[in-house]
Design an enzyme around this catalytic site. Structure first.
Site, PDB file in Angstrom:
ATOM      1  N   GLY A 371       3.571   3.507   6.870  1.00  0.00           N
ATOM      2  CA  GLY A 371       3.011   2.816   8.028  1.00  0.00           C
ATOM      3  C   GLY A 371       1.496   2.825   8.073  1.00  0.00           C
ATOM      4  CB  VAL A 372      -1.138   5.033   6.704  1.00  0.00           C
ATOM      5  CG1 VAL A 372      -2.644   4.974   6.524  1.00  0.00           C
ATOM      6  CG2 VAL A 372      -0.760   6.089   7.740  1.00  0.00           C
ATOM      7  CG  LEU A 374      -2.370   4.238   2.355  1.00  0.00           C
ATOM      8  CD1 LEU A 374      -1.808   5.469   1.659  1.00  0.00           C
ATOM      9  CD2 LEU A 374      -3.856   4.404   2.600  1.00  0.00           C
ATOM     10  N   GLY A 375      -1.061   0.022   1.068  1.00  0.00           N
ATOM     11  CA  GLY A 375      -0.696  -0.990   0.082  1.00  0.00           C
ATOM     12  C   GLY A 375      -1.515  -2.254   0.198  1.00  0.00           C
ATOM     13  CB  SER A 400       8.517  -8.797  -5.097  1.00  0.00           C
ATOM     14  OG  SER A 400       7.106  -8.774  -5.105  1.00  0.00           O
ATOM     15  CG  HIS A 498       4.307  -8.842  -1.017  1.00  0.00           C
ATOM     16  ND1 HIS A 498       3.196  -8.371  -1.669  1.00  0.00           N
ATOM     17  CD2 HIS A 498       5.369  -8.224  -1.605  1.00  0.00           C
ATOM     18  CE1 HIS A 498       3.550  -7.511  -2.605  1.00  0.00           C
ATOM     19  NE2 HIS A 498       4.866  -7.401  -2.590  1.00  0.00           N
TER      20      HIS A 498
END
Length: 561
Positions: A371-372, A374-375, A400, A498
């Site tokens: 949930g942070v 980062l991706g 994907s 995405h």
């Protein structure tokens, strides 16, 4: 530090900052964890963890008291003589650092507790679990005092005293005490142990929340009265709400700690990256598990890139990493990824000529950072890095998986069979085709026969069957990704990731991943998400505001609309 009697039962806690005693404590913890391991293998019984629990709770109380005192002194502005002030600050800083660091080490040294094990009705499972007790006390004694908040609001309304001072006091009352405690730990602990502690604590809280919301419901029918009583302290809606509040509080803290400007982007290479980091990359790969050492070398070799984010507080832990393939065009399958690397190794193509960068695997290694965002930051940072390194790159996309497609289809088929015409996802023409395909299986319905076939990992090797099912499965995949939504958002977690980042659904690919995992989770189906650099921000804004998803013809055409 601890003393254990000959029966391994009585544990005496000694309050001291002496290094020798702390060393003894570490020896004790090592022995404790060995006992846990032996017990899990049936080789002994668990050592009592009462002492460890008492140590955690007493440390939490001491740190919480100090955080309150520190906060009050900062607000009042108490000053002492300069000489004594410096000495007091130094002594206090050392003491606080030891206290918070010891708590962090104690918590981080505890073994991971399997929540399913709490259901076992045996003597070993009656032992107090330190993490469980720690969370319970944290939520019960250090959360926001609702009654005090309510009485303060009532008093403010009765006296019409909505001043800056009263509003500031109300804000302080609404802030849970554990939030101040977490901040105090982060600022005081040695070697950034506080960051590791907060991340691990959130991971454990998320595990409990997931168990209470999903796993426990599935087990309730089989749980006897004694086990129900054991769960009484953690099974209420109120307790779940407290857990979720604490989890959101920690997520807010972590989001500020792991912001883009702090994170360090590093390229992972087989020759220069430390072996310990490469090992973590290999073991924690979640999308396409490594098959061999040669597979690892290929992923880090010519025609490929691997990038990871690191945080200064956790310099030896890759937080999130992504694998990239350098190609001439958007790939249709994992075979295209492999072929692209081989062409560069054989000098048929060169990396400098690549025009497409395909992200084919992204993995978050820390569950406590779920949930942070980062991706999202990683993808944008990698795009910027690759554009500088390889100027000819003009296409950025993904290849994907659709990881929950198979479970979704099984559920839809079950619904269609139970309510017949309602919520039908197979047309009458498709049902006639399936009846023709499975005409030899008179004992089963066409849909049951379809599911039975799809559960066979190698069904795609029958080219005739594969060609027959292609339009049906592609239509179902398009339906799952674009039409069957939840509150206007895609059901697929990869799609949500995405699309939220500004990508568009570009093309569905049939039998693009025929590995065992690919066939089991998505029947070999994969999708390309395309990142149009000039439209990323507008795509993101439309999705966040209206739930609008940009879908190209490579997906839409299979819906037949």
């Amino acid at each position: 530090a601890y003393c254990v009697n000959e029966d391994s039962e009585a544990i005496i806690t000694i309050s001291s900052n002496n290094n020798a005693l702390m060393f003894i404590r570490q020896l004790f913890l090592s022995a404790l964890h060995q006992q846990h391991a032996q017990s899990s293998r049936g080789g002994g019984r668990l050592l009592s963890t009462v002492g460890e629990t008492n140590f955690l709770l007493q440390s939490l109380k001491d740190i919480s008291d100090r955080s309150v005192t520190s906060s009050r002194r900062d607000k009042v502005g108490i000053r002492s003589h300069p000489t004594t002030e410096v000495q007091n600050k130094r002594d206090k800083r050392i003491s606080a650092a030891n206290l918070t660091s010891n708590l962090c080490r104690a918590y981080l040294s505890l073994p991971n507790t399997s929540l399913s094990q709490w259901r076992k009705d045996d003597e070993q499972q009656q032992v107090i679990d330190p993490k469980r007790q720690f969370m319970k006390v944290l939520l019960d004694e250090y959360a926001t005092d609702i009654s005090e908040v309510s009485s303060t609001i009532t008093a403010m309304q009765n006296h019409s005293s909505f001043t800056d001072k009263s509003i500031s006091r109300l804000r302080d009352l609404c802030t849970p005490q554990y939030e101040r405690t977490f901040q105090y730990i982060l600022h005081s602990a040695h070697d950034d142990l506080g960051v590791a502690f907060i991340v691990k604590l959130r991971q454990d809280i998320l595990d409990v929340i997931y168990y209470m919301k999903f796993a426990q419901k599935a087990e309730e029918q089989d749980v006897n009265d004694k086990i129900k009583q054991a769960f009484a302290t953690i099974s209420s809606t109120e307790h779940l709400s407290k857990l979720q509040t604490a989890e959101r509080c920690i997520q807010t803290i972590l989001t500020s700690l792991f912001r883009p400007g702090v994170l360090n982007l590093q390229r992972i290479t087989y020759e220069e990256t430390p072996a310990a980091i490469i090992e973590q990359i290999a073991l924690k790969e979640a999308v396409h598990p490594l098959q061999s050492l040669n597979d690892l070398r290929t992923r880090l070799g010519p025609g490929r890139r691997c990038f990871a984010f690191f945080h200064p507080a956790l310099p030896h832990k890759p937080l999130v990493f992504v694998h990239v393939s350098l190609l001439q065009q958007i790939p249709e399958s994992m075979d295209d990824i492999q072929a692209g690397s081989e062409r560069i190794v054989q000098c048929i193509d060169t990396e400098d000529d690549a025009t497409c960068a395909a992200f084919y695997s992204i993995t978050n290694t820390e569950p406590g950072l779920a949930g942070v965002d980062l991706g999202n930051h990683l993808i944008k940072s990698v795009v910027k890095q690759l554009k500088q390194e390889l100027p000819k790159l003009d296409t950025f996309c993904t290849l994907s998986p659709i990881p929950k497609f198979s479970k979704w289809l099984q559920g839809k088929i079950a619904i269609q069979q139970s309510i017949h015409d309602a919520a039908r996802i197979f047309t009458k023409e498709e049902m006639r085709l399936l009846e023709r395909l499975f005409s030899s299986r008179h004992s089963k319905s066409p849909l049951d026969s379809l599911l039975e076939l799809l559960k066979t990992p190698k069904w795609h090797r029958d080219t005739q069957t594969a060609a027959f099912l292609k339009p049906i499965l592609l239509k179902l995949a398009a339906y799952y990704l674009t039409i069957d939504t939840h509150h206007g958002r895609p059901l697929c977690p990869v799609a949500k990731f995405h699309i939220r980042n500004g990508a568009e659904m570009f093309r569905l690919n049939y039998l693009a991943d025929t590995s065992l995992k690919g066939m089991r989770t998505s029947f070999g189906m994969m999708i390309n998400y395309h990142y149009p650099l000039d439209e990323i921000e507008s795509n993101h804004a439309r999705y966040e505001m209206n739930g609008e998803v940009s879908v190209r013809d490579g997906v839409c055409k299979w819906l037949g609309e």
